[in-house]
Motif scaffolding. Structure first.
Motif, PDB file in Angstrom:
ATOM      1  N   GLY A 282      -7.278  10.596   5.672  1.00 29.71           N
ATOM      2  CA  GLY A 282      -6.039  10.595   6.446  1.00 29.71           C
ATOM      3  C   GLY A 282      -4.838  10.467   5.534  1.00 29.71           C
ATOM      4  N   PRO A 283      -3.659  10.438   6.125  1.00 31.53           N
ATOM      5  CA  PRO A 283      -2.445  10.344   5.294  1.00 31.53           C
ATOM      6  C   PRO A 283      -2.296   8.945   4.684  1.00 31.53           C
ATOM      7  CG  PRO A 283      -1.873  10.329   7.621  1.00 31.53           C
ATOM      8  CD  PRO A 283      -3.343  10.560   7.547  1.00 31.53           C
ATOM      9  N   PRO A 284      -1.950   8.869   3.402  1.00 31.45           N
ATOM     10  CA  PRO A 284      -1.708   7.561   2.783  1.00 31.45           C
ATOM     11  C   PRO A 284      -0.530   6.858   3.467  1.00 31.45           C
ATOM     12  CG  PRO A 284      -1.950   9.260   1.117  1.00 31.45           C
ATOM     13  CD  PRO A 284      -1.848   9.959   2.437  1.00 31.45           C
ATOM     14  N   ARG A 285      -0.681   5.547   3.672  1.00 31.38           N
ATOM     15  CA  ARG A 285       0.399   4.727   4.243  1.00 31.38           C
ATOM     16  C   ARG A 285       1.267   4.223   3.096  1.00 31.38           C
ATOM     17  NH1 ARG A 285       0.424   2.310   9.164  1.00 31.38           N
ATOM     18  NH2 ARG A 285       0.999   0.311   8.266  1.00 31.38           N
ATOM     19  N   VAL A 286       2.562   4.412   3.247  1.00 32.26           N
ATOM     20  CA  VAL A 286       3.491   4.011   2.193  1.00 32.26           C
ATOM     21  C   VAL A 286       4.618   3.174   2.775  1.00 32.26           C
ATOM     22  CG1 VAL A 286       3.022   6.042   0.758  1.00 32.26           C
ATOM     23  CG2 VAL A 286       4.910   6.103   2.408  1.00 32.26           C
ATOM     24  N   ALA A 287       5.304   2.504   1.874  1.00 36.78           N
ATOM     25  CA  ALA A 287       6.552   1.827   2.205  1.00 36.78           C
ATOM     26  C   ALA A 287       7.642   2.503   1.389  1.00 36.78           C
ATOM     27  CB  ALA A 287       6.482   0.346   1.862  1.00 36.78           C
ATOM     28  N   LEU A 288       8.794   2.648   1.983  1.00 35.69           N
ATOM     29  CA  LEU A 288       9.949   3.147   1.241  1.00 35.69           C
ATOM     30  C   LEU A 288      10.551   1.967   0.502  1.00 35.69           C
ATOM     31  CD1 LEU A 288      11.615   5.304   4.042  1.00 35.69           C
ATOM     32  CD2 LEU A 288       9.854   5.982   2.393  1.00 35.69           C
ATOM     33  N   TYR A 289      10.971   2.183  -0.737  1.00 32.65           N
ATOM     34  CA  TYR A 289      11.626   1.132  -1.505  1.00 32.65           C
ATOM     35  C   TYR A 289      12.974   1.633  -1.979  1.00 32.65           C
ATOM     36  CZ  TYR A 289      12.947  -2.385  -4.790  1.00 32.65           C
ATOM     37  OH  TYR A 289      13.672  -3.361  -5.433  1.00 32.65           O
ATOM     38  N   VAL A 290      14.002   0.830  -1.714  1.00 28.81           N
ATOM     39  CA  VAL A 290      15.373   1.200  -2.057  1.00 28.81           C
ATOM     40  C   VAL A 290      16.036   0.035  -2.789  1.00 28.81           C
ATOM     41  CG1 VAL A 290      17.621   1.870  -1.119  1.00 28.81           C
ATOM     42  CG2 VAL A 290      15.526   2.639   0.011  1.00 28.81           C
ATOM     43  N   LEU A 291      16.659   0.341  -3.910  1.00 30.07           N
ATOM     44  CA  LEU A 291      17.461  -0.630  -4.652  1.00 30.07           C
ATOM     45  C   LEU A 291      18.894  -0.139  -4.653  1.00 30.07           C
ATOM     46  CD1 LEU A 291      17.755  -3.115  -6.529  1.00 30.07           C
ATOM     47  CD2 LEU A 291      17.289  -1.553  -8.442  1.00 30.07           C
ATOM     48  N   VAL A 292      19.799  -0.956  -4.154  1.00 33.34           N
ATOM     49  CA  VAL A 292      21.213  -0.583  -4.092  1.00 33.34           C
ATOM     50  C   VAL A 292      22.081  -1.755  -4.537  1.00 33.34           C
ATOM     51  CG1 VAL A 292      20.946   1.146  -2.278  1.00 33.34           C
ATOM     52  CG2 VAL A 292      21.334  -1.216  -1.653  1.00 33.34           C
ATOM     53  N   ARG A 293      23.288  -1.438  -4.938  1.00 27.70           N
ATOM     54  CA  ARG A 293      24.231  -2.494  -5.323  1.00 27.70           C
ATOM     55  C   ARG A 293      24.765  -3.238  -4.106  1.00 27.70           C
ATOM     56  NH1 ARG A 293      25.453  -2.577 -10.669  1.00 27.70           N
ATOM     57  NH2 ARG A 293      25.072  -0.655 -11.801  1.00 27.70           N
ATOM     58  N   ASP A 294      24.911  -2.526  -3.021  1.00 26.94           N
ATOM     59  CA  ASP A 294      25.304  -3.144  -1.758  1.00 26.94           C
ATOM     60  C   ASP A 294      24.685  -2.321  -0.633  1.00 26.94           C
ATOM     61  OD1 ASP A 294      27.047  -0.936  -1.016  1.00 26.94           O
ATOM     62  OD2 ASP A 294      28.462  -1.742  -2.465  1.00 26.94           O
ATOM     63  N   ASN A 295      24.657  -2.845   0.559  1.00 28.46           N
ATOM     64  CA  ASN A 295      23.993  -2.162   1.671  1.00 28.46           C
ATOM     65  C   ASN A 295      24.651  -0.861   2.085  1.00 28.46           C
ATOM     66  OD1 ASN A 295      21.633  -3.536   2.263  1.00 28.46           O
ATOM     67  ND2 ASN A 295      22.750  -5.167   3.306  1.00 28.46           N
ATOM     68  N   SER A 296      25.860  -0.575   1.575  1.00 34.35           N
ATOM     69  CA  SER A 296      26.564   0.633   2.013  1.00 34.35           C
ATOM     70  C   SER A 296      25.837   1.917   1.654  1.00 34.35           C
ATOM     71  CB  SER A 296      27.986   0.649   1.443  1.00 34.35           C
ATOM     72  OG  SER A 296      27.940   0.710   0.036  1.00 34.35           O
ATOM     73  N   SER A 297      25.114   1.938   0.544  1.00 34.60           N
ATOM     74  CA  SER A 297      24.437   3.168   0.145  1.00 34.60           C
ATOM     75  C   SER A 297      22.939   3.142   0.425  1.00 34.60           C
ATOM     76  CB  SER A 297      24.692   3.443  -1.340  1.00 34.60           C
ATOM     77  OG  SER A 297      24.197   2.387  -2.122  1.00 34.60           O
TER      78      SER A 297
END
Length: 167
Positions: free
Chosen positions: A61-76
């Motif tokens: 089946g499809p691999p389960r993933v998590a998205l990971y985001v690093l930002v300086r502030d929540n705006s981007s």
């Protein structure tokens, strides 16, 4: 896949819990490192894709993933999340969660959301992480490489919307 899981489970649990002290695999340490920045980027891309393929081969089946985001502030965060989400869809991954670190910590071990993602990997809730680019993990090649090995030791992979040569 079972051989990879068996070797990962034979690793001392305390090393997996403390990501900062997880050892770099001996085989990778013996490989000759490229000298130029372009060669290094290509080498890191090949390493990341090798780990991804080795860990996804046995998944039904499809691999389960998590998205990971690093930002300086929540705006981007929304923009980088959208890039990672679109890539996960194209790759055929099932997205289970999103982790966002909005404090720009250079040490991945000091990021709380990334730590929660590692815990999800160790529990088997997800198979890997998807990020927009290498800079979400680290812009420093040596730290990024260490993090790839730590992800693999935790039983996970990293996939990027923009590979290492296109940061």
């Amino acid at each position: 896949m079972s051989q990879l899981l068996e070797s990962a489970t034979s690793v001392d649990e305390s090393l997996l819990l403390d990501r900062r002290s997880a050892p770099t695999p001996v085989a990778a340490a013996r490989e000759r490192r490229p000298v130029s920045a372009v060669e290094r980027s290509r080498w890191l891309s090949v390493l990341r894709l090798r780990i991804l393929r080795s860990l996804t081969t046995g998944i039904s089946g499809p691999p389960r993933v998590a998205l990971y985001v690093l930002v300086r502030d929540n705006s981007s965060a929304a923009d980088r999340r959208a890039i990672a989400l679109a890539h996960a869809g194209r790759a055929g991954f099932e997205v289970a969660e999103t982790y966002v670190d909005d404090e720009w910590q250079s040490d991945p071990g000091a990021r709380f959301a990334l730590g929660r993602a590692y815990a999800a990997l160790r529990r088997g809730d997800i198979h890997g992480l998807v990020a927009a680019s290498q800079v979400d993990i680290s812009s420093c090649d040596s730290v990024y490489e260490q993090e790839l090995h730590r992800l693999q030791a935790a039983g996970g992979f990293l996939d990027l919307a923009l590979d290492e040569t296109r940061i």
